[in-house]
Design an enzyme around this catalytic site. Structure first.
Site, PDB file in Angstrom:
ATOM      1  N   ARG A  11       0.698  -1.032   0.030  1.00 26.00           N
ATOM      2  CA  ARG A  11       0.108   0.107  -0.116  1.00 26.00           C
ATOM      3  C   ARG A  11       0.818   1.290  -0.051  1.00 26.00           C
ATOM      4  O   ARG A  11       1.056   1.997  -0.988  1.00 26.00           O
ATOM      5  CB  ARG A  11      -0.932  -0.066   1.229  1.00 26.00           C
ATOM      6  CG  ARG A  11      -2.191   1.053   0.972  1.00 26.00           C
ATOM      7  CD  ARG A  11      -1.844   2.433   1.367  1.00 26.00           C
ATOM      8  NE  ARG A  11      -1.435   2.923   2.925  1.00 26.00           N
ATOM      9  CZ  ARG A  11      -1.168   3.752   3.277  1.00 26.00           C
ATOM     10  NH1 ARG A  11      -0.879   4.930   2.322  1.00 26.00           N
ATOM     11  NH2 ARG A  11      -0.674   4.027   4.571  1.00 26.00           N
ATOM     12  N   ASP A  12       1.653   1.367   1.051  1.00 25.41           N
ATOM     13  CA  ASP A  12       2.358   2.907   1.167  1.00 25.41           C
ATOM     14  C   ASP A  12       3.660   2.789   0.465  1.00 25.41           C
ATOM     15  O   ASP A  12       3.975   3.671  -0.313  1.00 25.41           O
ATOM     16  CB  ASP A  12       2.619   2.849   2.643  1.00 25.41           C
ATOM     17  CG  ASP A  12       2.768   4.398   2.963  1.00 25.41           C
ATOM     18  OD1 ASP A  12       2.924   5.340   1.854  1.00 25.41           O
ATOM     19  OD2 ASP A  12       3.051   4.879   4.270  1.00 25.41           O
ATOM     20  N   TYR A 139      -6.316   5.150  11.232  1.00 18.95           N
ATOM     21  CA  TYR A 139      -5.160   5.962  11.143  1.00 18.95           C
ATOM     22  C   TYR A 139      -5.665   7.365  11.623  1.00 18.95           C
ATOM     23  O   TYR A 139      -6.542   8.098  11.208  1.00 18.95           O
ATOM     24  CB  TYR A 139      -4.787   5.987   9.584  1.00 18.95           C
ATOM     25  CG  TYR A 139      -3.906   5.104   9.043  1.00 18.95           C
ATOM     26  CD1 TYR A 139      -2.505   5.352   9.340  1.00 18.95           C
ATOM     27  CD2 TYR A 139      -4.214   4.105   8.130  1.00 18.95           C
ATOM     28  CE1 TYR A 139      -1.756   4.273   9.097  1.00 18.95           C
ATOM     29  CE2 TYR A 139      -3.459   3.322   7.462  1.00 18.95           C
ATOM     30  CZ  TYR A 139      -2.144   3.155   8.315  1.00 18.95           C
ATOM     31  OH  TYR A 139      -1.154   2.311   7.664  1.00 18.95           O
ATOM     32  N   GLU A 141      -4.349  10.387  10.666  1.00 15.01           N
ATOM     33  CA  GLU A 141      -3.207  11.111   9.539  1.00 15.01           C
ATOM     34  C   GLU A 141      -2.899  12.449  10.093  1.00 15.01           C
ATOM     35  O   GLU A 141      -3.636  13.288  10.570  1.00 15.01           O
ATOM     36  CB  GLU A 141      -4.129  11.205   8.224  1.00 15.01           C
ATOM     37  CG  GLU A 141      -3.061  11.948   7.208  1.00 15.01           C
ATOM     38  CD  GLU A 141      -3.931  12.275   5.759  1.00 15.01           C
ATOM     39  OE1 GLU A 141      -3.207  12.412   4.775  1.00 15.01           O
ATOM     40  OE2 GLU A 141      -5.174  12.269   5.948  1.00 15.01           O
TER      41      GLU A 141
END
Length: 247
Positions: A11-12, A139, A141
């Site tokens: 993903r990241d 998350y 962010e």
């Protein structure tokens, strides 16, 4: 203390410029990470990116279900009135990592919402996800900037989140701005105030401190550390799996 290694290469890591994995590559990497390297969890995609990504997630989830590993597969999702939840469910996923705003600046500047409006929207999406049979991680962010510039917002948000059926809260240094001393201090504030909550730490390597910050997070009580293979990731990358696993 036992803590979890969470690999987000698929993903990241795939947000690295010029990096794109094919469906067979994604499945192969997922299998190696869980079966051979034996990381605890993997994050494999962002919801609603493309039909091709949907097929990749579906392939990985089909394999993971047959292997008894489906609860260790996670997909990033958004507060989008259930669209991400439906996407993940149709792909066969069981865990959503719900992206929320961990700083007042992101809440007001990006979402154009008050904190209360954002928190109510999170609640709706979390309950929608659990009603659909998904487990939920959150998350926060821009959490690092949130703690540096609007910590009252962060702690008020945690008070709302702790009443919801959430497995883990993820603390990203989204712009890679923290030093190890700051990471230890800020993660320590979270774990001391909320010892019963499972916190993950998600480092970025903008100043070449992702590994040091990950160690500092562990020493201050974080129970999960996010990594990628070879430190892949947007901008300067993430914390490398090999280095973090050793320390």
């Amino acid at each position: 203390m036992k803590f979890e290694i969470v690999d987000t290469t698929l993903r990241d890591g795939e947000q690295t410029s010029g990096v794109a994995f094919s469906a067979p590559e994604k499945l192969s990497i997922a299998r190696k990470l869980l079966e051979e390297v034996k990381v605890d969890r993997i994050e494999i995609a962002s919801a609603r990116v493309s039909q091709g990504e949907f097929e990749c997630v579906k392939n990985v989830c089909n394999w993971a279900r047959e292997a008894g590993l489906i609860d260790r597969i996670e997909v990033l999702g958004f507060c989008d009135n259930g669209a991400s939840i439906d996407w993940i469910k149709k792909a066969g996923g069981k865990v959503i990592n719900l992206l929320t705003k961990g700083s007042l600046k992101h809440c007001e500047g990006q979402l154009k919402k008050t904190p209360e409006e954002h928190w109510n929207n999170i609640r709706e999406n979390v309950l929608m996800a659990t009603d659909s049979g998904l487990s939920v991680n959150i998350y926060l962010e821009d959490w690092s900037n949130g703690m540096l510039n609007s910590s009252d917002y962060v702690f008020a948000m945690i008070e709302h989140l702790r009443t919801l059926p959430i497995l883990r809260i993820m603390l990203p240094d989204t712009l890679g701005v923290l030093s190890p001393d700051q990471t230890k201090k800020l993660c320590g504030r979270m774990t001391e105030k909320y010892p019963d909550i499972h916190f993950d730490f998600h480092a970025h390597n903008d100043y070449d401190l992702a590994v040091s910050n990950s160690l500092a997070a562990v020493l201050s009580g974080a129970k999960g550390i996010h990594v990628t293979v070879n430190g892949l990731g947007e901008r300067c990358g993430n914390a490398p799996l090999s280095s973090v696993q050793v320390i």
